[in-house]
Design a protein around this motif. Structure first.
Motif, PDB file in Angstrom:
ATOM      1  N   HIS A  50      94.922 -11.503  38.926  1.00 22.38           N
ATOM      2  CA  HIS A  50      94.136 -11.961  37.790  1.00 22.38           C
ATOM      3  C   HIS A  50      94.280 -13.466  37.587  1.00 22.38           C
ATOM      4  CE1 HIS A  50      92.946  -8.056  36.644  1.00 22.38           C
ATOM      5  NE2 HIS A  50      94.118  -7.629  36.260  1.00 22.38           N
ATOM      6  N   PRO A  51      93.186 -14.140  37.264  1.00 19.39           N
ATOM      7  CA  PRO A  51      93.295 -15.539  36.882  1.00 19.39           C
ATOM      8  C   PRO A  51      93.807 -15.644  35.437  1.00 19.39           C
ATOM      9  CG  PRO A  51      91.034 -14.822  36.757  1.00 19.39           C
ATOM     10  CD  PRO A  51      91.823 -13.652  37.244  1.00 19.39           C
ATOM     11  N   VAL A  52      93.992 -16.881  34.978  1.00 20.08           N
ATOM     12  CA  VAL A  52      94.479 -17.057  33.603  1.00 20.08           C
ATOM     13  C   VAL A  52      93.446 -16.552  32.601  1.00 20.08           C
ATOM     14  CG1 VAL A  52      94.989 -18.795  31.859  1.00 20.08           C
ATOM     15  CG2 VAL A  52      96.052 -18.937  34.093  1.00 20.08           C
ATOM     16  N   LYS A  53      92.180 -16.833  32.903  1.00 11.70           N
ATOM     17  CA  LYS A  53      91.122 -16.408  31.978  1.00 11.70           C
ATOM     18  C   LYS A  53      90.096 -15.570  32.730  1.00 11.70           C
ATOM     19  CE  LYS A  53      90.896 -19.608  28.175  1.00 11.70           C
ATOM     20  NZ  LYS A  53      89.981 -20.500  27.481  1.00 11.70           N
ATOM     21  N   VAL A  54      89.514 -14.618  32.036  1.00 12.65           N
ATOM     22  CA  VAL A  54      88.461 -13.786  32.624  1.00 12.65           C
ATOM     23  C   VAL A  54      87.230 -13.836  31.728  1.00 12.65           C
ATOM     24  CG1 VAL A  54      89.956 -12.201  33.866  1.00 12.65           C
ATOM     25  CG2 VAL A  54      89.443 -11.782  31.469  1.00 12.65           C
ATOM     26  N   LYS A  55      86.072 -13.522  32.341  1.00 16.36           N
ATOM     27  CA  LYS A  55      84.841 -13.536  31.557  1.00 16.36           C
ATOM     28  C   LYS A  55      84.910 -12.468  30.475  1.00 16.36           C
ATOM     29  CE  LYS A  55      82.428 -14.853  35.730  1.00 16.36           C
ATOM     30  NZ  LYS A  55      81.673 -14.315  36.860  1.00 16.36           N
ATOM     31  N   ARG A  56      84.441 -12.829  29.302  1.00 16.81           N
ATOM     32  CA  ARG A  56      84.598 -11.925  28.170  1.00 16.81           C
ATOM     33  C   ARG A  56      83.845 -10.608  28.387  1.00 16.81           C
ATOM     34  NH1 ARG A  56      85.957 -12.818  22.822  1.00 16.81           N
ATOM     35  NH2 ARG A  56      85.744 -15.056  23.028  1.00 16.81           N
ATOM     36  N   LEU A  80      85.498  -7.497  29.883  1.00 10.65           N
ATOM     37  CA  LEU A  80      86.450  -6.690  29.118  1.00 10.65           C
ATOM     38  C   LEU A  80      85.800  -5.445  28.551  1.00 10.65           C
ATOM     39  CD1 LEU A  80      88.410  -9.264  26.976  1.00 10.65           C
ATOM     40  CD2 LEU A  80      89.165  -8.076  29.007  1.00 10.65           C
ATOM     41  N   CYS A 128      86.684   0.429  34.160  1.00 10.47           N
ATOM     42  CA  CYS A 128      88.010   0.311  34.796  1.00 10.47           C
ATOM     43  C   CYS A 128      88.084   1.038  36.141  1.00 10.47           C
ATOM     44  CB  CYS A 128      89.116   0.860  33.886  1.00 10.47           C
ATOM     45  SG  CYS A 128      89.415  -0.139  32.458  1.00 10.47           S
ATOM     46  N   GLY A 157      78.310 -10.621  37.024  1.00 11.13           N
ATOM     47  CA  GLY A 157      77.640 -10.578  35.728  1.00 11.13           C
ATOM     48  C   GLY A 157      77.912 -11.783  34.867  1.00 11.13           C
ATOM     49  N   PRO A 158      77.537 -11.846  33.597  1.00 14.36           N
ATOM     50  CA  PRO A 158      76.859 -10.762  32.904  1.00 14.36           C
ATOM     51  C   PRO A 158      75.434 -10.545  33.417  1.00 14.36           C
ATOM     52  CG  PRO A 158      76.921 -12.725  31.547  1.00 14.36           C
ATOM     53  CD  PRO A 158      77.722 -13.019  32.765  1.00 14.36           C
ATOM     54  N   LEU A 159      74.950  -9.331  33.192  1.00 15.54           N
ATOM     55  CA  LEU A 159      73.620  -8.981  33.703  1.00 15.54           C
ATOM     56  C   LEU A 159      72.563  -9.899  33.108  1.00 15.54           C
ATOM     57  CD1 LEU A 159      73.626  -5.098  33.733  1.00 15.54           C
ATOM     58  CD2 LEU A 159      73.698  -6.628  35.674  1.00 15.54           C
ATOM     59  N   ASP A 211      81.926 -18.015  28.707  1.00 16.16           N
ATOM     60  CA  ASP A 211      82.678 -17.413  27.609  1.00 16.16           C
ATOM     61  C   ASP A 211      83.833 -16.622  28.215  1.00 16.16           C
ATOM     62  OD1 ASP A 211      83.484 -16.545  25.207  1.00 16.16           O
ATOM     63  OD2 ASP A 211      81.910 -15.045  24.951  1.00 16.16           O
ATOM     64  N   VAL A 232      88.115 -15.303  28.100  1.00 10.38           N
ATOM     65  CA  VAL A 232      89.266 -14.974  27.261  1.00 10.38           C
ATOM     66  C   VAL A 232      90.508 -14.922  28.144  1.00 10.38           C
ATOM     67  CG1 VAL A 232      88.020 -13.698  25.502  1.00 10.38           C
ATOM     68  CG2 VAL A 232      88.774 -12.526  27.559  1.00 10.38           C
ATOM     69  N   THR A 265      93.548 -13.585  30.105  1.00  9.04           N
ATOM     70  CA  THR A 265      93.857 -12.312  30.773  1.00  9.04           C
ATOM     71  C   THR A 265      94.949 -11.562  30.014  1.00  9.04           C
ATOM     72  OG1 THR A 265      93.240 -13.250  32.876  1.00  9.04           O
ATOM     73  CG2 THR A 265      94.684 -11.335  32.937  1.00  9.04           C
TER      74      THR A 265
END
Lengths: 251, 280
Positions: free
Chosen positions: A50-56, A59, A66, A249-251, B140, B142, B144
């Motif tokens: 995982h990177p530090v941040k992921v696309k919202r 989630l 999952c 995505g997002p789509l 956008d 957040v 992880t």
């Protein structure tokens, strides 16, 4: 010198500091700040996944369900339960020495948690085939295989085939009627491969029909060879997700 | 955290009065205080216009001496002979000479301004092709941890407990000892291969067991290269979605027929007549 509290004693020594890298949240304690949230990923072995941040939008449960993660979880679970089962199993069959089948009986009758772990392994295997299949469908319907992710889809199809092979090779190991005849159906089809069908079948069965050699061969394939190949492809699969820009995505 | 930076109390009180979060109010008040002090010092606020930028750059070059020369010479040299970012030794030598400031040989004339507040300068000798361009759009995003990892952990626990409960109540099947001389009445492959076994009923084994699965696998592998449609929107890819759905439905139908509607001797039966001839 003032008496140190327990936390300081545990954390402020050479061993603790050698285990946890500078910046690890276990080194100095975690505070819920942006900095520590980033460090929690960066100083963690999970940083390979995982990177530090992921696309919202990733989630959202209804985006991925999952499924990829659960397929991987099933793979881990099957590895762990499989190692347990290996302690109690000998891949030996043949007239008068039906050790493999006897091991299966003993596993359910006299090994502590033997039946439970075998159940977990069996249902987990079916679940993994199912989650991998659903994962593929999800990826298709989201068009997530489009550039730059084409090759990762190819790796994914290879992983699907490896999953089927893992499950199918395991199917023979109990050495009961169900296993023998289900595998007979499958391997008879391989014999119809054009040009070198007979050779393919001979190599896979270790003979002209299913016998003790087949059991040993499929055991090695099941516990060692195919898992090894699968891990290699899993590594490439996960690495490419990040290199191709994270989740689609997002789509 | 310290309160060394002054905050604009007036703004702070107003925002708190509006029911804003304490942290937000404090941050905004802080920004207001900084803005005020800048205006007091006569500095301009906000992004500079293009002319202002150009003027500032000229001023910087004038004050930086040779430092700006390199940036100036880099572009023409590139346009000249540097196809593909490669330089001939002569071109490279010419560039180095140019960056050193018109043949100046003293290291002191490298262009680092001695009386300037700037602590860094642009590196001019790197050809553009040698730089890895990272063109990621602002998205956008957040963290992880905790957002993604918590979701994953919950999914893992849910799947694990579901499997544990199933394993507690349902035992994996174990038939009688394998006997090559005794063909069982119901003889089926594992469910994920039931589609193939069902195909065997209709086609020659070479078609059902080798050709068709081979075609399916190749079609799956080729899908991203055949589907050139750049859109991922379901509305824009009706053909692809229809094709894939038909493929899945066809496959699922074969698996269901093979698993539940085939009995002894692989003959068609209704499951409520002779029971499920199916073992997981």
């Amino acid at each position: 010198m003032a008496k140190k509290d327990l936390k300081t004693t545990v954390q402020d020594n050479v061993i603790w500091k050698s285990i946890f890298r500078p910046g690890s949240i276990y080194r100095k304690g975690y505070r819920d700040t942006s900095r520590d949230r980033a460090l929690a990923s960066m100083n963690n072995v999970l940083y390979h996944l995982h990177p530090v941040k992921v696309k919202r939008h990733g989630l959202k449960l209804t985006y991925t369900y999952c499924l990829g993660g659960l397929s991987f979880f099933m793979f881990i679970l099957l590895t762990v339960t499989g190692i347990f089962l290996m302690f109690f199993y000998t891949p030996a069959a043949g007239a008068g020495t039906e050790v493999a089948y006897l091991n299966m009986r003993e596993l359910s009758a006299s090994v502590t948690f033997g039946q439970l772990v075998r159940n977990l392994h069996r249902w987990g295997a079916h679940a993994m085939v199912f989650t991998v299949f659903l994962h593929m469908a999800r990826v298709f319907y989201h068009g997530a295989y489009k550039p730059p992710r084409e090759f990762n889809w190819v790796v994914g199809v290879i992983l699907l085939i490896l999953t089927l092979l893992l499950s199918f090779t395991g199917y023979l190991l109990p050495w009961d009627q169900l296993a023998l005849w289900a595998v007979t159906v499958g391997t008879e089809m391989m014999g119809f491969t054009p040009v070198f069908g007979e050779q393919v079948q001979f190599v896979l069965l270790g003979g002209v029909e299913i016998g003790p050699n087949t059991l040993l061969r499929w055991y090695v394939l099941h516990v060692l060879f195919i898992p090894f190949v699968t891990v290699v492809f899993l590594a490439v699969h996960f690495w490419r997700i990040r290199k191709d820009g994270g989740i689609s995505g997002p789509l | 955290m310290s309160d060394e930076v002054e905050i604009d109390q007036e703004v702070y009180d107003r925002l708190i009065g509006e029911g804003k979060n304490e942290r937000i109010a404090r941050a905004k008040a802080k920004a207001a205080a900084v803005r005020k002090s800048k205006i007091a010092e006569g500095q301009s606020l906000g992004p500079r216009s293009a002319e202002e930028n150009a003027k500032a750059l000229e001023e910087f070059r004038a004050s930086a001496g040779g430092g700006g020369v390199a940036t100036k010479t880099a572009a023409p040299a590139d346009a000249g002979g540097a196809a593909g970012g490669r330089l001939t030794p002569e071109q490279r030598a010419a560039r180095v000479a140019a960056s050193l400031g018109n043949g100046g040989s003293e290291p002191a004339s490298l262009g680092v301004p001695t009386s300037s507040d700037h602590t860094h300068r642009l590196l001019a000798l790197v050809p553009p092709a040698g730089i890895q361009q990272v063109q990621s759009k602002q998205m956008d995003k957040v963290y992880t941890w905790p957002h993604l990892l918590l979701v994953e952990f919950v999914a893992l626990l849910a799947a694990g407990s579901l499997l544990l409960i199933a394993s507690f109540f349902l035992d994996a099947p174990l038939g009688s000892l394998a006997n090559p001389n005794e063909v069982p009445a119901i003889n089926k492959a594992p469910w994920y291969f039931m589609g193939l076994q069902e195909l065997l009923r209709y086609f020659h084994p070479m078609v059902a067991g080798v050709t068709l699965p081979g075609v399916f696998v190749v079609a799956l592998l080729a899908a991203p290269y055949v589907d050139k449609n750049p859109s991922a929107h379901p509305e824009n890819r009706k053909v692809a979605n229809m094709a894939f759905t038909f493929f899945l439905a066809f496959w699922g139908l074969l698996v269901i027929i093979g698993s539940f509607l085939r009995g002894a001797g692989y003959e068609f039966v209704w499951p409520w007549v002779e029971g499920l001839g199916f073992t997981l």
